[in-house]
Design a protein around this motif. Structure first.
Motif, short mmCIF file in Angstrom:
data_model
loop_
_atom_site.label_atom_id
_atom_site.label_comp_id
_atom_site.label_asym_id
_atom_site.label_seq_id
_atom_site.Cartn_x
_atom_site.Cartn_y
_atom_site.Cartn_z
N SER A 225 -37.65 6.49 -31.13
CA SER A 225 -36.95 6.48 -32.71
C SER A 225 -35.71 7.25 -33.06
N HIS A 226 -35.63 8.32 -31.50
CA HIS A 226 -34.35 9.46 -31.18
C HIS A 226 -34.69 9.55 -30.01
N GLN A 227 -33.86 8.49 -29.09
CA GLN A 227 -34.12 8.22 -27.13
C GLN A 227 -32.60 8.55 -27.46
N ALA A 228 -31.30 8.13 -27.89
CA ALA A 228 -30.29 8.40 -27.61
C ALA A 228 -29.87 9.79 -27.55
N ARG A 229 -30.03 10.43 -28.48
CA ARG A 229 -30.14 12.42 -29.12
C ARG A 229 -30.87 12.42 -28.17
N LEU A 230 -32.06 12.53 -26.98
CA LEU A 230 -32.98 13.08 -26.86
C LEU A 230 -32.51 12.49 -25.42
N ARG A 231 -31.21 11.68 -24.69
CA ARG A 231 -31.19 11.96 -23.10
C ARG A 231 -29.85 12.66 -23.75
N GLU A 232 -29.35 12.67 -24.45
CA GLU A 232 -27.97 13.30 -24.77
C GLU A 232 -28.06 14.91 -24.34
N ALA A 237 -27.84 19.59 -21.23
CA ALA A 237 -28.65 21.23 -20.46
C ALA A 237 -28.83 21.31 -19.12
N TYR A 238 -28.52 19.91 -18.34
CA TYR A 238 -28.90 19.14 -16.96
C TYR A 238 -27.49 19.92 -16.42
N SER A 239 -26.61 19.48 -17.85
CA SER A 239 -24.92 19.79 -16.62
C SER A 239 -24.38 21.25 -16.81
N LEU A 240 -25.05 22.20 -18.23
CA LEU A 240 -24.91 23.63 -18.15
C LEU A 240 -25.55 24.27 -17.27
N LEU A 241 -27.06 23.51 -16.35
CA LEU A 241 -27.84 24.18 -15.47
C LEU A 241 -26.99 24.26 -14.10
N TYR A 242 -27.06 22.76 -13.60
CA TYR A 242 -26.45 22.37 -12.46
C TYR A 242 -25.00 22.09 -11.84
N GLN A 243 -24.85 21.00 -12.78
CA GLN A 243 -24.66 19.84 -12.27
C GLN A 243 -22.35 20.37 -12.58
N SER A 244 -22.43 20.80 -14.07
CA SER A 244 -20.83 20.84 -13.96
C SER A 244 -20.36 21.89 -13.39
N MET A 280 -34.42 31.68 -8.87
CA MET A 280 -33.64 30.56 -8.62
C MET A 280 -34.53 29.55 -8.19
N PRO A 281 -35.70 29.34 -7.63
CA PRO A 281 -36.50 28.17 -7.48
C PRO A 281 -37.31 27.90 -8.68
N LEU A 282 -37.76 28.69 -9.42
CA LEU A 282 -37.74 27.78 -11.05
C LEU A 282 -36.72 27.45 -11.65
N LEU A 283 -35.12 27.62 -11.49
CA LEU A 283 -34.15 27.11 -12.04
C LEU A 283 -34.24 25.69 -11.18
N GLU A 284 -33.95 25.94 -9.99
CA GLU A 284 -34.12 24.40 -9.47
C GLU A 284 -34.64 23.14 -9.71
N GLU A 285 -36.03 24.30 -10.22
CA GLU A 285 -37.05 23.32 -10.70
C GLU A 285 -36.78 22.62 -12.18
N ALA A 286 -36.82 23.60 -12.93
CA ALA A 286 -36.33 23.03 -14.00
C ALA A 286 -35.20 22.03 -14.00
N ALA A 287 -33.95 22.20 -13.52
CA ALA A 287 -32.96 21.32 -13.10
C ALA A 287 -33.35 19.95 -12.98
N MET A 288 -34.30 19.82 -12.11
CA MET A 288 -35.42 18.39 -11.47
C MET A 288 -35.54 17.66 -12.39
N LEU A 289 -36.57 18.63 -13.21
CA LEU A 289 -36.94 18.03 -14.02
C LEU A 289 -36.37 17.59 -16.06
N LEU A 290 -35.28 18.08 -15.66
CA LEU A 290 -34.13 17.83 -16.61
C LEU A 290 -33.51 16.03 -16.64
N ARG A 291 -33.86 15.90 -15.40
CA ARG A 291 -32.58 15.41 -14.54
C ARG A 291 -34.18 13.67 -14.24
N SER A 292 -35.04 14.35 -14.39
CA SER A 292 -36.51 13.18 -14.32
C SER A 292 -36.46 12.71 -16.47
#
Length: 561
Positions: A225-232, A237-244, A280-292
């Motif tokens: 019921s909250h798919q859109a909000r969860l994707r947002e 989170a992914y952007s703040l951690l890795y992409q932006s 650094m490795p843990l944060l990189e792993e977290a970024a990959m999980l966020l993207r997934s």
């Protein structure tokens, strides 16, 4: 033979002990002196009903003890082989059996003994019935009951055990008949109920419920019921951690470079550099999980609809069958068992019908056999009772045992009724319509003497001679004297004729106890002059030359009986 009776703190008796002998023994005394208490105490010792009210006022317990000299009759030992052998009840050491009953004022503390071995009251009663036959005061009134008349007849004919077997067979037949009737009367309702239960079983079974399933589905529905909000949220989170631009990982890279340069100058900065290197490795792993996870949160209306439908089905079943999936599954198990029972009842109806008819046939055969034996015994019983009545000044009386067919019951299909006519010209009628109190007393004595159990050695009569006198009293005395030739007979009486015929005579009197201000009972064996005086008192209420002379004559006449 009943040799000794000891009573302590029973009713108004503080303590008495009396020794008995063979033949006819009488107990006399004023009305209310306590004669019947002696008989009551004997009955209690032999397993009769006891209560705390029987304990003397101010005492904690009452004791009654009876000693029978010699062995029990063969019938008693045969019916109760365990009493003297199997239960470890040893010899009394006095050549007989000792019955002892202790009635306690404390509930649950009363005790029963045989030869100092603790036993049950039922055991005392079973053996006591084969040793003593007590005919209590006013017992002749029991003759008015057809049920008691049947018991008297069966006991005299030796049919009591066979009647018990008929009763047991009747109970089994009745139980089978009631079960069969229930199955038949409920057949239509059972079929309807069976259909309902089968439907309920199918409904729950088809749902394929699993314990805890509703909680898991509720969690899935909440996520879908909250798919859109969860994707947002994942995207942010992914952007703040890795992409932006200026993301956390980019900042750490710059910090790492600065610390490398600093560590070249100051080795102490190396520890901070090490921590960043570990992060650094843990944060990189977290970024990959966020993207997934971001890619996983895609709207799925079809799955959400399926979950909604499933939860609605579960909700409906929970409401119908107990409020939870676990209760619904328990209901299913109970319904399956009930369905199996109904199916089994239907399958067993024919077998139960056969069982009922077989039992009914056995019952009718057993009742017919019992009836035939009663009818065979009755004419002879009528004759011996009629002869006994003639000895009791009822020469013109008639006595008949009438057996008629009745509905089959636990005593067979006979209705037994004693018919009596005291005077010529009067037709035979049931006892409650023709017999007076005095006639009933004599009839009771005639029946007890003529139809008594031959194996019982001691017979006790408590004022069974009430309401008679004169010549009839002599006839009663003669009848009891005849009984005493084959039995030990004890009789509580107010009749001087009977007292004169006795082999042993005891007087019962009350005495005042100055020590406690109470009253007790004493028993004195009377011989010679004291016996003559007691009989004279019974004759006229006072001592006089005439009453003493008459008393001596009664004693002399009694010797000739």
């Amino acid at each position: 033979m009943l040799r000794e009776l000891r009573i302590k703190n029973f009713a108004i008796i503080r303590e008495v002990s009396v020794s008995f002998s063979e033949g006819l023994t009488v107990l006399t005394g004023e009305t209310g002196a306590g004669k019947s208490i002696i008989v009551d105490a004997l009955g209690v010792a032999l397993g009769g009903r006891a209560s705390q009210e029987m304990i003397r006022t101010g005492s904690d317990s009452a004791l009654v003890e009876v000693f029978f000299e010699g062995n029990p009759p063969d019938g008693a030992h045969r019916k109760n082989p365990s009493l003297l052998d199997g239960l470890g009840i040893g010899d009394s050491g006095f050549g007989g059996i000792i019955f002892r009953r202790i009635i306690s004022a404390v509930p649950g503390k009363s005790r029963a003994y045989l030869n100092d071995s603790m036993t049950g009251v039922q055991t005392l009663s079973e053996l006591g019935r084969d040793l003593v036959d007590i005919h209590g005061q006013h017992e002749h009134q029991s003759l008015l009951s057809p049920h008691n008349q049947m018991s008297i007849l069966d006991e005299a004919a030796g049919l009591a055990e066979e009647r018990m077997q008929v009763g047991a067979l009747y109970a089994r037949t009745k139980e089978a008949g009631e079960k069969l009737a229930r199955i038949r009367s409920d057949r239509q309702n059972t079929a309807q109920k069976q259909d309902l239960i089968a439907f309920q079983c199918r409904e729950i079974e088809s749902a394929g419920l699993a314990a805890g399933e509703d909680a898991a589905l509720e969690e899935q529905r909440n996520i879908l019921s909250h798919q859109a909000r969860l994707r947002e949220l994942m995207e942010s989170a992914y952007s703040l951690l890795y992409q932006s631009e200026g993301a956390a990982l980019e900042g750490l890279q710059k910090a790492r470079a600065a610390l490398n340069e600093a560590a070249a100058i100051d080795p102490g900065a190396g520890q901070t550099l090490e921590f960043i290197g570990q992060a650094m490795p843990l944060l990189e792993e977290a970024a990959m999980l966020l993207r997934s996870n971001r890619d996983r949160y895609e709207p799925d209306p079809q799955r959400l609809s399926e979950i909604e439908e499933r939860l609605e089905l579960i909700k409906r079943l929970k409401k119908k069958y107990g409020g939870s999936i676990e209760e619904a599954l328990s209901f299913l198990e109970r319904a399956r068992s009930e369905l199996d029972r109904m199916t089994s009842d239907g399958e067993n109806e024919s077998a139960l019908e056969k069982e009922f008819h077989d039992l009914d046939a056995k019952l009718l055969a057993a009742a017919a056999s019992l009836s035939a034996k009663r009818k065979k015994f009755a004419p002879g019983a009528e004759k011996v009772v009629s002869l006994a009545l003639k000895d009791l000044a009822l020469e013109k009386s008639q006595f008949r045992i009438e057996l008629s067919r009745a509905e089959t019951g636990p005593e067979g299909f006979d209705k037994v009724e004693f018919l009596f006519s005291a005077n010529p010209g009067e037709g035979l009628k049931p006892l409650n319509k023709v017999a007076s109190g005095g006639e009933l007393s004599r009839l009771m004595l005639a029946i007890k003497s003529a139809l008594r159990s031959r194996g019982v050695p001691v017979l006790v009569f408590d004022e069974v001679d009430a309401g008679i006198g004169g010549k009839t009293a002599w006839n009663v005395a003669q009848k009891l004297k005849e009984l005493a030739r084959g039995h030990q007979v004890l009789c509580v009486t107010h009749q001087p004729q009977l007292a004169g015929a006795a082999d042993a005579h005891f007087a019962i009197e009350k005495e005042f106890l100055p020590s406690d201000g109470g009253t007790s009972v004493i028993i004195r064996e009377l011989k010679g002059g004291p016996r003559t005086e007691e009989i004279a008192r019974m004759l006229s209420g006072k001592l006089s030359d005439a009453s003493l002379k008459h008393a001596k004559e009664l004693i002399e006449r009694g010797l000739s009986l």
